[in-house]
Motif scaffolding. Structure first.
Motif, PDB file in Angstrom:
ATOM      1  N   PRO A   1      -8.345  28.156 -47.493  1.00 36.70           N
ATOM      2  CA  PRO A   1      -7.645  27.990 -46.231  1.00 36.70           C
ATOM      3  C   PRO A   1      -6.582  29.055 -46.032  1.00 36.70           C
ATOM      4  CG  PRO A   1      -7.278  26.106 -47.713  1.00 36.70           C
ATOM      5  CD  PRO A   1      -8.174  27.069 -48.412  1.00 36.70           C
ATOM      6  N   LEU A   2      -6.383  29.403 -44.776  1.00 37.17           N
ATOM      7  CA  LEU A   2      -5.382  30.402 -44.428  1.00 37.17           C
ATOM      8  C   LEU A   2      -4.007  29.752 -44.356  1.00 37.17           C
ATOM      9  CD1 LEU A   2      -7.325  32.147 -41.567  1.00 37.17           C
ATOM     10  CD2 LEU A   2      -6.861  33.078 -43.818  1.00 37.17           C
ATOM     11  N   PRO A   3      -2.974  30.497 -44.711  1.00 36.60           N
ATOM     12  CA  PRO A   3      -1.625  29.936 -44.580  1.00 36.60           C
ATOM     13  C   PRO A   3      -1.249  29.805 -43.108  1.00 36.60           C
ATOM     14  CG  PRO A   3      -1.523  32.235 -45.235  1.00 36.60           C
ATOM     15  CD  PRO A   3      -2.975  31.847 -45.237  1.00 36.60           C
ATOM     16  N   ALA A   4      -0.535  28.752 -42.793  1.00 34.71           N
ATOM     17  CA  ALA A   4      -0.063  28.568 -41.419  1.00 34.71           C
ATOM     18  C   ALA A   4       1.000  29.616 -41.117  1.00 34.71           C
ATOM     19  CB  ALA A   4       0.511  27.168 -41.252  1.00 34.71           C
ATOM     20  N   VAL A   5       1.038  30.072 -39.874  1.00 33.59           N
ATOM     21  CA  VAL A   5       2.046  31.047 -39.468  1.00 33.59           C
ATOM     22  C   VAL A   5       2.947  30.394 -38.434  1.00 33.59           C
ATOM     23  CG1 VAL A   5       0.651  33.081 -39.980  1.00 33.59           C
ATOM     24  CG2 VAL A   5       0.499  32.048 -37.731  1.00 33.59           C
ATOM     25  N   ALA A   6       4.201  30.777 -38.460  1.00 36.41           N
ATOM     26  CA  ALA A   6       5.176  30.164 -37.563  1.00 36.41           C
ATOM     27  C   ALA A   6       5.221  30.844 -36.199  1.00 36.41           C
ATOM     28  CB  ALA A   6       6.558  30.190 -38.205  1.00 36.41           C
ATOM     29  N   SER A   7       5.020  32.156 -36.153  1.00 37.75           N
ATOM     30  CA  SER A   7       5.082  32.881 -34.888  1.00 37.75           C
ATOM     31  C   SER A   7       4.120  34.066 -34.931  1.00 37.75           C
ATOM     32  CB  SER A   7       6.505  33.371 -34.622  1.00 37.75           C
ATOM     33  OG  SER A   7       6.832  34.413 -35.522  1.00 37.75           O
ATOM     34  N   TRP A   8       3.964  34.710 -33.777  1.00 34.33           N
ATOM     35  CA  TRP A   8       3.022  35.825 -33.715  1.00 34.33           C
ATOM     36  C   TRP A   8       3.438  36.974 -34.625  1.00 34.33           C
ATOM     37  CZ3 TRP A   8       4.144  40.749 -32.240  1.00 34.33           C
ATOM     38  CH2 TRP A   8       5.302  40.970 -31.510  1.00 34.33           C
ATOM     39  N   GLU A   9       4.748  37.136 -34.871  1.00 35.71           N
ATOM     40  CA  GLU A   9       5.207  38.206 -35.745  1.00 35.71           C
ATOM     41  C   GLU A   9       4.733  38.013 -37.188  1.00 35.71           C
ATOM     42  OE1 GLU A   9       7.345  36.447 -33.772  1.00 35.71           O
ATOM     43  OE2 GLU A   9       8.524  37.857 -32.597  1.00 35.71           O
ATOM     44  N   ASP A  10       4.378  36.780 -37.546  1.00 37.12           N
ATOM     45  CA  ASP A  10       3.883  36.480 -38.896  1.00 37.12           C
ATOM     46  C   ASP A  10       2.388  36.748 -39.040  1.00 37.12           C
ATOM     47  OD1 ASP A  10       6.433  35.581 -39.684  1.00 37.12           O
ATOM     48  OD2 ASP A  10       6.015  33.574 -38.895  1.00 37.12           O
ATOM     49  N   VAL A  11       1.713  37.006 -37.932  1.00 37.19           N
ATOM     50  CA  VAL A  11       0.283  37.311 -37.963  1.00 37.19           C
ATOM     51  C   VAL A  11       0.125  38.764 -38.393  1.00 37.19           C
ATOM     52  CG1 VAL A  11      -1.813  37.529 -36.561  1.00 37.19           C
ATOM     53  CG2 VAL A  11      -0.209  35.641 -36.139  1.00 37.19           C
ATOM     54  N   PRO A  12      -0.734  39.029 -39.374  1.00 35.27           N
ATOM     55  CA  PRO A  12      -0.922  40.422 -39.808  1.00 35.27           C
ATOM     56  C   PRO A  12      -1.437  41.298 -38.666  1.00 35.27           C
ATOM     57  CG  PRO A  12      -2.248  38.899 -41.152  1.00 35.27           C
ATOM     58  CD  PRO A  12      -1.586  38.092 -40.096  1.00 35.27           C
ATOM     59  N   LYS A  13      -0.864  42.493 -38.539  1.00 35.30           N
ATOM     60  CA  LYS A  13      -1.328  43.431 -37.516  1.00 35.30           C
ATOM     61  C   LYS A  13      -2.567  44.137 -38.033  1.00 35.30           C
ATOM     62  CE  LYS A  13      -0.077  47.169 -34.420  1.00 35.30           C
ATOM     63  NZ  LYS A  13       0.933  48.112 -33.967  1.00 35.30           N
ATOM     64  N   GLU A  14      -3.622  44.084 -37.223  1.00 38.60           N
ATOM     65  CA  GLU A  14      -4.882  44.728 -37.573  1.00 38.60           C
ATOM     66  C   GLU A  14      -4.857  46.190 -37.137  1.00 38.60           C
ATOM     67  OE1 GLU A  14      -7.215  43.189 -39.381  1.00 38.60           O
ATOM     68  OE2 GLU A  14      -6.063  41.321 -39.399  1.00 38.60           O
ATOM     69  N   ARG A  22     -10.644  39.913 -32.758  1.00 37.10           N
ATOM     70  CA  ARG A  22     -11.595  39.224 -33.643  1.00 37.10           C
ATOM     71  C   ARG A  22     -10.865  38.317 -34.627  1.00 37.10           C
ATOM     72  NH1 ARG A  22     -16.522  43.392 -34.945  1.00 37.10           N
ATOM     73  NH2 ARG A  22     -17.027  43.778 -32.766  1.00 37.10           N
ATOM     74  N   TYR A  23      -9.743  38.792 -35.160  1.00 40.44           N
ATOM     75  CA  TYR A  23      -8.943  37.958 -36.058  1.00 40.44           C
ATOM     76  C   TYR A  23      -8.521  36.674 -35.327  1.00 40.44           C
ATOM     77  CZ  TYR A  23      -5.167  36.159 -38.906  1.00 40.44           C
ATOM     78  OH  TYR A  23      -4.376  35.317 -39.651  1.00 40.44           O
ATOM     79  N   ALA A  24      -8.039  36.826 -34.098  1.00 39.78           N
ATOM     80  CA  ALA A  24      -7.595  35.661 -33.325  1.00 39.78           C
ATOM     81  C   ALA A  24      -8.760  34.706 -33.074  1.00 39.78           C
ATOM     82  CB  ALA A  24      -6.977  36.098 -32.005  1.00 39.78           C
ATOM     83  N   THR A  25      -9.931  35.265 -32.819  1.00 39.67           N
ATOM     84  CA  THR A  25     -11.101  34.440 -32.534  1.00 39.67           C
ATOM     85  C   THR A  25     -11.529  33.628 -33.746  1.00 39.67           C
ATOM     86  OG1 THR A  25     -11.856  36.062 -30.925  1.00 39.67           O
ATOM     87  CG2 THR A  25     -13.489  34.503 -31.721  1.00 39.67           C
ATOM     88  N   TRP A  26     -11.477  34.214 -34.919  1.00 34.72           N
ATOM     89  CA  TRP A  26     -11.986  33.537 -36.111  1.00 34.72           C
ATOM     90  C   TRP A  26     -10.864  32.998 -36.993  1.00 34.72           C
ATOM     91  CZ3 TRP A  26     -16.739  32.347 -35.428  1.00 34.72           C
ATOM     92  CH2 TRP A  26     -17.542  33.164 -34.640  1.00 34.72           C
ATOM     93  N   ALA A  27     -10.194  33.852 -37.701  1.00 35.15           N
ATOM     94  CA  ALA A  27      -9.197  33.408 -38.684  1.00 35.15           C
ATOM     95  C   ALA A  27      -7.993  32.742 -38.030  1.00 35.15           C
ATOM     96  CB  ALA A  27      -8.750  34.587 -39.540  1.00 35.15           C
ATOM     97  N   GLY A  28      -7.548  33.292 -36.918  1.00 36.06           N
ATOM     98  CA  GLY A  28      -6.358  32.775 -36.267  1.00 36.06           C
ATOM     99  C   GLY A  28      -6.494  31.356 -35.763  1.00 36.06           C
ATOM    100  N   ALA A  31      -5.232  29.042 -38.482  1.00 34.41           N
ATOM    101  CA  ALA A  31      -3.820  29.120 -38.879  1.00 34.41           C
ATOM    102  C   ALA A  31      -2.901  28.667 -37.751  1.00 34.41           C
ATOM    103  CB  ALA A  31      -3.477  30.546 -39.313  1.00 34.41           C
ATOM    104  N   ASN A  32      -2.972  29.348 -36.610  1.00 33.09           N
ATOM    105  CA  ASN A  32      -2.146  29.021 -35.466  1.00 33.09           C
ATOM    106  C   ASN A  32      -2.723  29.782 -34.271  1.00 33.09           C
ATOM    107  OD1 ASN A  32      -0.185  28.976 -33.427  1.00 33.09           O
ATOM    108  ND2 ASN A  32       1.518  29.041 -34.861  1.00 33.09           N
ATOM    109  N   PRO A  33      -3.573  29.135 -33.481  1.00 39.57           N
ATOM    110  CA  PRO A  33      -4.225  29.849 -32.374  1.00 39.57           C
ATOM    111  C   PRO A  33      -3.230  30.495 -31.411  1.00 39.57           C
ATOM    112  CG  PRO A  33      -5.190  27.677 -32.660  1.00 39.57           C
ATOM    113  CD  PRO A  33      -4.010  27.749 -33.579  1.00 39.57           C
ATOM    114  N   GLU A  34      -2.159  29.811 -31.104  1.00 36.87           N
ATOM    115  CA  GLU A  34      -1.170  30.361 -30.184  1.00 36.87           C
ATOM    116  C   GLU A  34      -0.598  31.668 -30.733  1.00 36.87           C
ATOM    117  OE1 GLU A  34       2.691  28.835 -27.682  1.00 36.87           O
ATOM    118  OE2 GLU A  34       2.395  28.004 -29.685  1.00 36.87           O
ATOM    119  N   ALA A  35      -0.192  31.657 -31.989  1.00 36.76           N
ATOM    120  CA  ALA A  35       0.366  32.868 -32.612  1.00 36.76           C
ATOM    121  C   ALA A  35      -0.675  33.981 -32.681  1.00 36.76           C
ATOM    122  CB  ALA A  35       0.904  32.543 -34.006  1.00 36.76           C
TER     123      ALA A  35
END
Length: 187
Positions: A1-14, A22-28, A31-35
């Motif tokens: 499982p992926l770690p939960a993220v608190a905000s979009w800044e915590d999402v790794p930049k591709e 694609r990250y948002a579509t699958w992995a995100g 974790a946190n679709p909004e982020a």
């Protein structure tokens, strides 16, 4: 499982907007679709071909989760954009919020004013246009269901024409006028 993220800044930049999408579509989504969608929008703001679909996905996420206040703010912001497609998509989203807030008359009136004379959702090659068309059609359907009546002929004709652009159909649809030289048929 992926770690939960608190905000979009915590999402790794591709490495690109496409990879971020694609990250948002699958992995995100786990974790946190909004982020994840906000990361596409904020990291890649100079890439409109990816930002508008991400904005539509974020708005759809809010609608699906019935976070109507967030959806209203998001679509209201989109409706003030300089870019016409983004502005029209924002207006369509605002009509979807009205529909989910059980105001089918207000939603239908707003939506028909947007689509009847515009080129909104007219490019079958555009993923953003396909998303906007999907939102338009789902909102129209919900409105008519909530109003307890069948589609108005003018709206039905518009929807059928748009559907043909995106998904060419074999044969006529119920309610279509007969081809020239053929007698009328009933729906």
């Amino acid at each position: 499982p992926l770690p939960a993220v608190a905000s979009w800044e915590d999402v790794p930049k591709e490495k690109s907007a496409e990879l971020q999408y694609r990250y948002a579509t699958w992995a995100g989504q786990h974790a946190n679709p909004e982020a994840a969608w906000l990361a596409v929008i904020n990291y890649w703001s100079s890439e409109p071909d990816w930002v508008l679909p991400a904005q539509m996905q974020l708005g759809q996420h809010y609608l699906d989760e019935h976070e109507l206040d967030k959806a209203q703010r998001h679509f209201a912001e989109m409706s003030t954009a300089v870019d016409e497609k983004t502005r029209l998509a924002g207006e369509v989203g605002k009509a979807a919020v009205l529909s989910l807030r059980l105001d089918p008359v207000g939603s239908q009136t707003a939506l028909w004013e947007i689509v009847k004379d515009s080129s909104v959702a007219s490019d079958p090659k555009s993923s953003a246009d396909r998303m906007v068309l999907g939102m338009i059609l789902a909102t129209l359907e919900r409105n008519y269901r909530n109003l307890g009546r069948d589609w108005e002929p003018e709206v039905k004709s518009w929807a059928n024409r748009r559907l043909r652009q995106f998904r060419p159909l074999q044969g006529a649809l119920p309610g279509d006028p007969p081809p020239p030289g053929q007698p009328g048929r009933s729906p």
